[in-house]
Design an enzyme around this catalytic site. Sequence first.
Site, short mmCIF file in Angstrom:
data_model
loop_
_atom_site.label_atom_id
_atom_site.label_comp_id
_atom_site.label_asym_id
_atom_site.label_seq_id
_atom_site.Cartn_x
_atom_site.Cartn_y
_atom_site.Cartn_z
N ASN A 108 -4.82 6.22 -1.49
CA ASN A 108 -4.45 6.33 -0.07
C ASN A 108 -3.97 7.74 0.28
O ASN A 108 -4.14 8.18 1.42
CB ASN A 108 -3.39 5.29 0.31
CG ASN A 108 -4.02 3.92 0.48
OD1 ASN A 108 -5.23 3.80 0.61
ND2 ASN A 108 -3.22 2.87 0.46
N SER B 12 0.83 -1.21 0.00
CA SER B 12 0.00 0.00 0.00
C SER B 12 0.86 1.26 0.00
O SER B 12 0.34 2.35 -0.22
CB SER B 12 -0.87 0.03 1.26
OG SER B 12 -1.70 -1.07 1.31
N GLU C 6 -4.23 0.14 -8.89
CA GLU C 6 -3.30 1.22 -9.21
C GLU C 6 -2.02 0.58 -9.75
O GLU C 6 -1.41 -0.27 -9.08
CB GLU C 6 -2.99 2.06 -7.97
CG GLU C 6 -4.17 2.91 -7.52
CD GLU C 6 -3.91 3.67 -6.22
OE1 GLU C 6 -4.44 4.77 -6.08
OE2 GLU C 6 -3.17 3.15 -5.35
#
Length: 291
Positions: free
Chosen positions: A190, A118, A151
């Site tokens: 994020n 992430s 992504e």
Amino acid sequence: MNKVAVIGAGSMGRQIAVHCAIKGLKASLYDMSGEVLSKAQQFSDEYLESRVQKNRLTREESDRARSRLEISSSVEECVSGATVVIEAIIEDFSLKAELFGKLGALCPPPTILASNSSNIVSSRLARVTQGPERVINLHFFNPVLAMDLVEVALHPEVSPEVEHAALKFCREIGRTSVVVRKEVPGFIVNRIFRALTREAMNLLEGGYASAEDIDLAVTRGLGHPMGPFYLMDVAGVDVSYLARLDEYQETGNEASKPNQILEQLYREGRWGKKVGHGFYEYPDADSGGKA
Ligand SMILES: NC(=O)c1ccc[n+]([C@@H]2O[C@H](COP(=O)([O-])OP(=O)(O)OC[C@H]3O[C@@H](n4cnc5c(N)ncnc54)[C@H](O)[C@@H]3O)[C@@H](O)[C@H]2O)c1
């Protein structure tokens, strides 16, 4: 594209592998923990059965997906013949770097070596990998089986062929992709989520409104399906805190520093829905389970 190998069979890896198998790819799954692998197999069986019960898959489609998913007993077996390898192990840079060193030696180019991290940008992993032009981020969202977005984050050495193949892979598995052309920790979603949660926590810490009212304002006023505090509880307060801390340590940027309230909840073990307490209380939560 015929085989995808997924390393790490935790909450993300098992879903990525099952999704790829449903979409017609051969998928192999490996984890260093045999117990996690057994749970992943059970998860796959139960999920595929539930899709049949809900008429989302035919019995035949479910059986074919099950036959395409292979549980591997070693990294070597898992990646053998794979055209895409997706790493989904815990968010620890040194463990990921060690694994990428191994994958670089095991998998001949043009095998794509992707991280589902992430936060850790792929150039950090490419530095320790043979053939850095094929190391990228493929960032899936939780729950992978329901969330459409991936992504695709590139670093300057990624070749156009690898970019093209990565986007083709996303289309093959029926997912919408967005390209992050210039590396930035946290990518797009994020970063926007962090900006939103940072401001929400600033308002809460300043005594301007309660968590309940801030969540209500964001859902009703901005049309978001969940408010920032509830969403942090669902995703894991620990995950939000550690990601913000990693970004702060990497950049030294004061704006990235975790809010005081986030640090306090992290230290008190109030990690959200999975443990029964976070910004909110969840009396019915299965303490210690996953959100
Ligand atoms: N959980 C999320 O919401 C989410 C969303 C997007 C991306 N991610 C990223 O996905 C990755 C995995 O997250 P998760 O939530 O699935 O974690 P998890 O803790 O559920 O699973 C990680 C698994 O990795 C295994 N593992 C650790 N080291 C290993 C190694 N060297 N070789 C093989 N297996 C190893 C562990 O046994 C564990 O089962 C992380 O990088 C995280 O940042 C997580």
